[in-house]
Enzyme design. Sequence first.
Site, short mmCIF file in Angstrom:
data_model
loop_
_atom_site.label_atom_id
_atom_site.label_comp_id
_atom_site.label_asym_id
_atom_site.label_seq_id
_atom_site.Cartn_x
_atom_site.Cartn_y
_atom_site.Cartn_z
N SER A 560 0.85 -1.19 0.00
CA SER A 560 0.00 0.00 0.00
C SER A 560 0.89 1.24 0.00
CB SER A 560 -0.94 -0.05 1.21
OG SER A 560 -1.93 0.92 1.12
N HIS A 675 -7.99 -4.83 -1.13
CA HIS A 675 -6.70 -4.22 -0.81
C HIS A 675 -5.80 -5.14 0.00
CE1 HIS A 675 -3.91 -1.01 -0.72
NE2 HIS A 675 -4.02 -0.77 0.58
#
Length: 702
Positions: A560, A675
């Site tokens: 991320s 994610h």
Amino acid sequence: MVVVIVGGIGTAVTPAADSVTSMPEGAHDGSDPYLWLEEVHGAKPLEWVRAQNAKSTAILQADPDYQSDYDALLRVMDAADRIPYGELDHEYLFNFWQDAQHPKGIWRRTSIADYANAAPRWDTLLDVDKVAADEHENWVWKGAECSPSLRHCLIQLSRGGGDAVVVREFDPQAKSFLPAGFQLTEAKSSITYLDEDTVLFGTDFGPGSMTTSGYPRIVKLWKRGEPMSRARPIYEGKVSDVAAQGVVFREPSATLALVQRDVGFFTAEYHLLRPDGTTRQLPLPLGADLKGAHGGQLIFTLREDWTAPGAAATRAGSLIAYRVSQAGPRASRHPVSVLYTPDARSAIDEVVAGHDAVYASIYRDVTGSIHAFRARDGRSWSDTMLALPAGGSTHIVSANVWGAQAHFRFESYTTPTTLYADSGAGRLVAIKSLPARFDASNLLTEQFFAVSADGTRVPYFVTRPRNGSGPAPTVLYGYGGFEVSETPAYSANFGMLWLTRGGVFVVANIRGGGEYGPAWHQAALLQNRQKAYDDFQAVAQDIVKRGITTARQLGIMGGSNGGLLVSANMVERPELFGAVVCQVPLIDMIRYTQIGAGASWAAEYGDPARAADRTWILRYSPYQNVSKDAKYPPVFFVTATSDDRVTPVHARKMAALMEAQGHEVLFYENTDGGHAAAADHRQAAEMWALSFVYLKQKLALR
């Protein structure tokens, strides 16, 4: 409270003189040659993904260690002796559980008393595998919230694991969805019970109802039995906001209902919802971060110094209680009390409000403790540090607002997690412990400090074999953003597949994170982003200087915002590293606000549409600075098609560009998982097995 996930991914310095700053043609003028890969579900991009996956798996899954690594990881992930963490609610503990028989998972509950036993009697409420099979949908569990009586619950399910969810109301006694209950179609929604028959919610109501960040800006009040079209609007934020959502805190004595307007990622307004459905803005600073409610008081931490009317100045990083009262003669003259103010070496990491106390996990030089704060009178609070082990991480698992119970856990890099329970007497009892997943008897963890380019001391942890001699293959992990603290964690992945094979694991506590409170985070914001990268490079150089590893043996890993960290460092200082694993990353920082939820992170990185911001972003944005003339370490990109927060676009474009420039690149994109890049244990085991085999190959781990 079922809420939308508005998450991070978790002196200005120009790039080093030997870094490459030439930009790929069209990378930021609208003629990007890899713009076609931004069509996430397009036929041509997915064909490219399949070809890349086939190439990567052919190389990595052919490794003799791959299958055994995968099997070992999956056994641990599916193991029955894991700690079933849960949420304390009334007399129950609710838990979501995945294993080999339930890959998508089951939602279940047991009594709090029975949970303390070695083998609790679980009552399965919802089988996600069965629902997915019956409905022919790829459902992924995203959470639940129950009404005050526990008669109804709001269930979130996602197709493939993205942040967009379907919400359905569920009857836990009948163990079935309510045909006429509250329901929301797929969107990045927020919804929470105001009472048994009323919810506050926001969703995609059509054009103009969502923010530029992709989240609801309108909050409505919806009563049971009414069509959603008759729900009453009670608040509208701006299109330029991050989001607006209802927030409800229920205690036996009172209910506090608010609308939270997220002006930016780190700034918010709080509006008290009155009984007549109108709202009143509370006089709080924009940097107040809401943590909970206790005894009619809202609990906040402060991101900035603040002096409340009639009160002394309160420092940034402090934990405060704000007494909510209606305007008028009964309004409190002293609404603010300070529970705790950290010093320069301390920070508050987690805060949970329970029935009897407000609990805070407080770290000193990235080592944790738990404090229990109890109100003594209108303005003062007692402070008790709980009897937990020292030298690792302390976390608040859950605190019951309907009873005195609270759960906490302790772990370190070499100490398996233990769960502690407090039944209300203030005495902690260890009720569950994770069995050792690897032999740590020959391992030690040390904390060192590197000196960054501007002289700042940056802490980092090194875990390695005691009897190691000479430099060894090393993985350096970091994040450095969104106030996320990288605290010591027991990792079976790194323990089994890296440390016990002679490798070294290093975690860098760089600026941008929350390890030393708001100032540590704010030091690397916006035009100062380079400081996070300078810190990471300083740690890399320090571990080489100490003889722990060499540049050739040093791999870096991050996901991320951490994916942006490692890709930026790879481009700026390629000579420092031997390999890179870059997971679900941000990389194209000139277009990031136009991809996924990127617009919500402008407070962290800046807005490339503004000329000043664009100038500093261009100095480090990996996609704009990578060059065919540089020699980069080999890199493995890992991402997921269903990631609707960061999206796979960044990793796709960077991999394609670097491959075209002739660099050594592997790329793997999982279909599911959002994610997290993995929706179940099998996908997670695959992702981590591929990553560790890659690092083993590139860093020559035995």
